[in-house]
Design a protein around this motif. Structure first.
Motif, PDB file in Angstrom:
ATOM      1  N   ALA A  79      -2.611   0.982   4.567  1.00  0.00           N
ATOM      2  CA  ALA A  79      -1.354   0.361   5.011  1.00  0.00           C
ATOM      3  C   ALA A  79      -1.312   0.270   6.529  1.00  0.00           C
ATOM      4  O   ALA A  79      -0.915  -0.757   7.096  1.00  0.00           O
ATOM      5  CB  ALA A  79      -0.163   1.162   4.496  1.00  0.00           C
ATOM      6  N   ASN A  80      -1.742   1.320   7.196  1.00  0.00           N
ATOM      7  CA  ASN A  80      -1.791   1.332   8.646  1.00  0.00           C
ATOM      8  C   ASN A  80      -2.739   0.252   9.160  1.00  0.00           C
ATOM      9  O   ASN A  80      -2.398  -0.521  10.058  1.00  0.00           O
ATOM     10  CB  ASN A  80      -2.238   2.707   9.141  1.00  0.00           C
ATOM     11  N   TYR A  81      -3.922   0.178   8.586  1.00  0.00           N
ATOM     12  CA  TYR A  81      -4.904  -0.804   9.016  1.00  0.00           C
ATOM     13  C   TYR A  81      -4.430  -2.233   8.745  1.00  0.00           C
ATOM     14  O   TYR A  81      -4.653  -3.133   9.546  1.00  0.00           O
ATOM     15  CB  TYR A  81      -6.251  -0.546   8.344  1.00  0.00           C
ATOM     16  N   THR A  82      -3.751  -2.436   7.642  1.00  0.00           N
ATOM     17  CA  THR A  82      -3.223  -3.763   7.320  1.00  0.00           C
ATOM     18  C   THR A  82      -2.198  -4.209   8.352  1.00  0.00           C
ATOM     19  O   THR A  82      -2.219  -5.353   8.806  1.00  0.00           O
ATOM     20  CB  THR A  82      -2.596  -3.758   5.914  1.00  0.00           C
ATOM     21  N   LYS A 103       0.807  -1.219   0.000  1.00  0.00           N
ATOM     22  CA  LYS A 103       0.000   0.000   0.000  1.00  0.00           C
ATOM     23  C   LYS A 103       0.840   1.269   0.000  1.00  0.00           C
ATOM     24  O   LYS A 103       0.349   2.338  -0.293  1.00  0.00           O
ATOM     25  CB  LYS A 103      -0.918   0.026   1.218  1.00  0.00           C
ATOM     26  N   LEU A 104       2.109   1.159   0.371  1.00  0.00           N
ATOM     27  CA  LEU A 104       2.998   2.327   0.410  1.00  0.00           C
ATOM     28  C   LEU A 104       3.796   2.425  -0.878  1.00  0.00           C
ATOM     29  O   LEU A 104       4.095   1.427  -1.517  1.00  0.00           O
ATOM     30  CB  LEU A 104       3.975   2.210   1.585  1.00  0.00           C
ATOM     31  N   GLY A 124       3.984   9.023   5.752  1.00  0.00           N
ATOM     32  CA  GLY A 124       4.299   7.915   4.857  1.00  0.00           C
ATOM     33  C   GLY A 124       5.746   7.475   4.964  1.00  0.00           C
ATOM     34  O   GLY A 124       6.050   6.282   4.969  1.00  0.00           O
ATOM     35  N   MET A 125       6.650   8.449   5.070  1.00  0.00           N
ATOM     36  CA  MET A 125       8.075   8.124   5.212  1.00  0.00           C
ATOM     37  C   MET A 125       8.331   7.376   6.519  1.00  0.00           C
ATOM     38  O   MET A 125       9.091   6.401   6.543  1.00  0.00           O
ATOM     39  CB  MET A 125       8.910   9.393   5.177  1.00  0.00           C
ATOM     40  N   GLU A 126       7.694   7.828   7.590  1.00  0.00           N
ATOM     41  CA  GLU A 126       7.883   7.174   8.881  1.00  0.00           C
ATOM     42  C   GLU A 126       7.300   5.768   8.889  1.00  0.00           C
ATOM     43  O   GLU A 126       7.906   4.842   9.440  1.00  0.00           O
ATOM     44  CB  GLU A 126       7.234   8.003   9.991  1.00  0.00           C
ATOM     45  N   LEU A 152      -4.233  11.265   9.277  1.00  0.00           N
ATOM     46  CA  LEU A 152      -4.933  10.099   8.747  1.00  0.00           C
ATOM     47  C   LEU A 152      -6.436  10.330   8.644  1.00  0.00           C
ATOM     48  O   LEU A 152      -7.105   9.706   7.818  1.00  0.00           O
ATOM     49  CB  LEU A 152      -4.662   8.872   9.618  1.00  0.00           C
ATOM     50  N   ASN A 153      -6.974  11.218   9.474  1.00  0.00           N
ATOM     51  CA  ASN A 153      -8.412  11.461   9.476  1.00  0.00           C
ATOM     52  C   ASN A 153      -8.830  12.639   8.608  1.00  0.00           C
ATOM     53  O   ASN A 153     -10.004  13.015   8.619  1.00  0.00           O
ATOM     54  CB  ASN A 153      -8.906  11.673  10.907  1.00  0.00           C
TER      55      ASN A 153
END
Length: 84
Positions: free
Chosen positions: A67-70, A3-4, A13-15, A46-47
């Protein structure tokens, strides 16, 4: 990494990319702690929502959210080797 992108433009995103690359070097507790700190730091980013061409509200950073949720959803499977 699915996803990234390879070169994310946002700091969040970088972090997250750097954190996902450290996945094999960290224990499950360390990874969970770092991921939760990342989520807390970037929760407003994110929100964020924008209005699409149909006038509906959509999340602005859908791929980063995904990506975070995955990662969050699959933590149990990512560190299955530690429980064996």
């Amino acid at each position: 990494m699915a996803k990234l992108t390879r070169k994310p433009k946002s700091n969040a995103g970088m972090e997250l990319l750097a954190l996902s690359k450290e996945l094999c070097k960290l224990s499950s507790n360390d990874f969970i702690n770092k991921l939760s700190k990342w989520q807390e730091r970037h929760k407003y980013f994110l929100n964020e929502k924008t209005i699409d061409e149909n006038g509906k509200w959509r999340y602005t950073h859908t791929r980063l959210r995904s990506a975070n949720y995955t990662l969050k959803r699959n933590i149990a499977f990512l560190f299955a080797y530690e429980s064996v």
